[in-house]
Write an enzyme that holds these catalytic residues in place. Structure first.
Site, PDB file in Angstrom:
ATOM      1  N   CYS A  56       2.947  -5.476   5.106  1.00 50.09           N
ATOM      2  CA  CYS A  56       2.398  -3.991   4.744  1.00 50.09           C
ATOM      3  C   CYS A  56       3.610  -2.844   6.034  1.00 50.09           C
ATOM      4  CB  CYS A  56       0.999  -3.863   4.611  1.00 50.09           C
ATOM      5  SG  CYS A  56       0.670  -1.955   4.759  1.00 50.09           S
ATOM      6  N   HIS A 104       7.806  -6.843  -5.229  1.00 50.53           N
ATOM      7  CA  HIS A 104       7.984  -5.948  -5.963  1.00 50.53           C
ATOM      8  C   HIS A 104       9.148  -6.368  -7.311  1.00 50.53           C
ATOM      9  CE1 HIS A 104       5.894  -3.676  -2.338  1.00 50.53           C
ATOM     10  NE2 HIS A 104       6.810  -3.959  -1.845  1.00 50.53           N
ATOM     11  N   GLU A 126       0.397  -0.831  -6.545  1.00 49.81           N
ATOM     12  CA  GLU A 126      -0.329  -1.690  -6.027  1.00 49.81           C
ATOM     13  C   GLU A 126      -0.620  -2.806  -6.880  1.00 49.81           C
ATOM     14  OE1 GLU A 126      -0.129  -1.291  -1.941  1.00 49.81           O
ATOM     15  OE2 GLU A 126       0.370   0.527  -1.491  1.00 49.81           O
ATOM     16  N   CYS A 170       4.021   3.708  -0.227  1.00 46.10           N
ATOM     17  CA  CYS A 170       3.935   2.297  -0.213  1.00 46.10           C
ATOM     18  C   CYS A 170       5.211   2.110   0.787  1.00 46.10           C
ATOM     19  CB  CYS A 170       3.682   1.573  -1.607  1.00 46.10           C
ATOM     20  SG  CYS A 170       3.850  -0.418  -1.255  1.00 46.10           S
ATOM     21  N   GLY A 225       7.116  -0.788  -0.494  1.00 47.32           N
ATOM     22  CA  GLY A 225       7.508  -0.378  -2.433  1.00 47.32           C
ATOM     23  C   GLY A 225       8.748   0.309  -2.079  1.00 47.32           C
TER      24      GLY A 225
END
Ligand SMILES: N[C@H](CCC[C@H](N)C(=O)O)C(=O)O
Length: 276
Positions: A75, A161, A210, A219, A222
């Site tokens: 994260c 992703h 997400e 994100c 991301g």
């Protein structure tokens, strides 16, 4: 159980952060979902659990749980809040810390101006490590979703992703396509779905649906995945400013096996206690 927590956010991606160093914490999936619930609990996109490292070369271990209670590998926005948290809690005084995650070591660094820089490691394009079961990973490739064929760039920043370029992020069908991409059969562990609008060669706007949490205001991984994808497509030049609904991130990448560097805010909002 009475549980102390700190509520934080990184560019609007919000977290419940738990100190597992000074208190023994073991939560069930139901308790994690309750913590993340915006009506019956505290409310957050992810729960971050700070623990003593198992790896001798690391300062801390960092476990991440999505709002659905599932544990995940990485994260980005959380990593910035992590280093802010361990400083605020006086668990360390090192500006740069080594953090052991589900997916290797990351190195967040707290800057004098309060921003945080994180070495997120190198992007991964090996299908088996994404994981992706739809063939080898190309710079971009077709993904059939409902009645549409989307051109996506698939990459792992420790977590999976699938990023597509759209003309206008505000008009992109994030609510419709996001869950369909997240649960696409070619992603055995599901996937985060990125929607990127190219503003110029060093600026993008980004929305991310997400995995396990739905659309978030920002994100971090991301943003890394989108910039890496845009550079590989020949559309972007590092560093790239990424505008999200929750704020701006800066992403730099030198290509190939070099690490992705993410810079952005980390805000502590309030602390509290909850009965679980
Ligand atoms: N939903 C993500 C985890 C959180 C990533 C995001 N909040 C970030 O800042 O990178 C996943 O299931 O892989």
């Amino acid at each position: 159980m009475r549980l102390k927590f700190t509520k934080m956010h990184g560019a609007g991606n919000d977290f419940v952060v738990l100190d597992g160093v000074r208190q023994q914490i073991s939560l069930t999936t139901e308790q994690l979902r309750l913590l993340a619930d915006r009506h019956f609990g505290v409310g957050c996109d992810q729960i971050l659990l700070v623990e003593k490292a198992h790896d001798a070369s690391a300062d801390f271990r960092y476990r991440i749980f999505n709002a659905d209670g599932g544990e995940v590998e990485q994260c980005g926005n959380g990593a910035r809040c992590f280093v802010r948290f361990v400083h605020d809690q006086k668990l360390t005084n090192k500006a740069e810390i080594v953090v052991e995650t589900h997916n290797g070591l990351i190195r967040p660094r707290l800057e004098a101006d309060g921003r945080v820089v994180v070495n997120m490691g190198a992007p991964v394009f090996d299908a088996a490590r994404i994981p992706f079961s739809g063939g080898t990973i190309e710079v971009m490739q077709p993904l059939v979703v409902a009645d549409q064929t989307l051109m996506v760039s698939i990459v792992s920043m420790g977590n999976p992703h699938a990023v597509q370029v759209v003309d206008d992020v505000e008009r992109a069908a994030v609510e419709v396509l996001g869950p369909l991409i997240e649960h696409h059969a070619s992603f055995p562990k599901r996937v985060n779905a990125g929607f990127m609008q190219i503003m110029d060669r060093q600026h993008i706007r980004l929305r991310v649906y997400e995995r396990g949490s739905g659309e978030t205001l920002s994100c971090g991984t991301g943003a890394c995945a989108a910039v890496v994808s845009g550079i590989r497509r020949g559309l972007l030049d590092s560093p790239v400013s990424v505008a999200t609904h929750g704020g701006n991130l800066s992403i730099a990448w030198g290509g190939e096996e070099t690490p992705v560097l993410m810079t952005g805010p980390a805000i502590s909002v309030f602390s509290g206690e909850i009965n679980l």
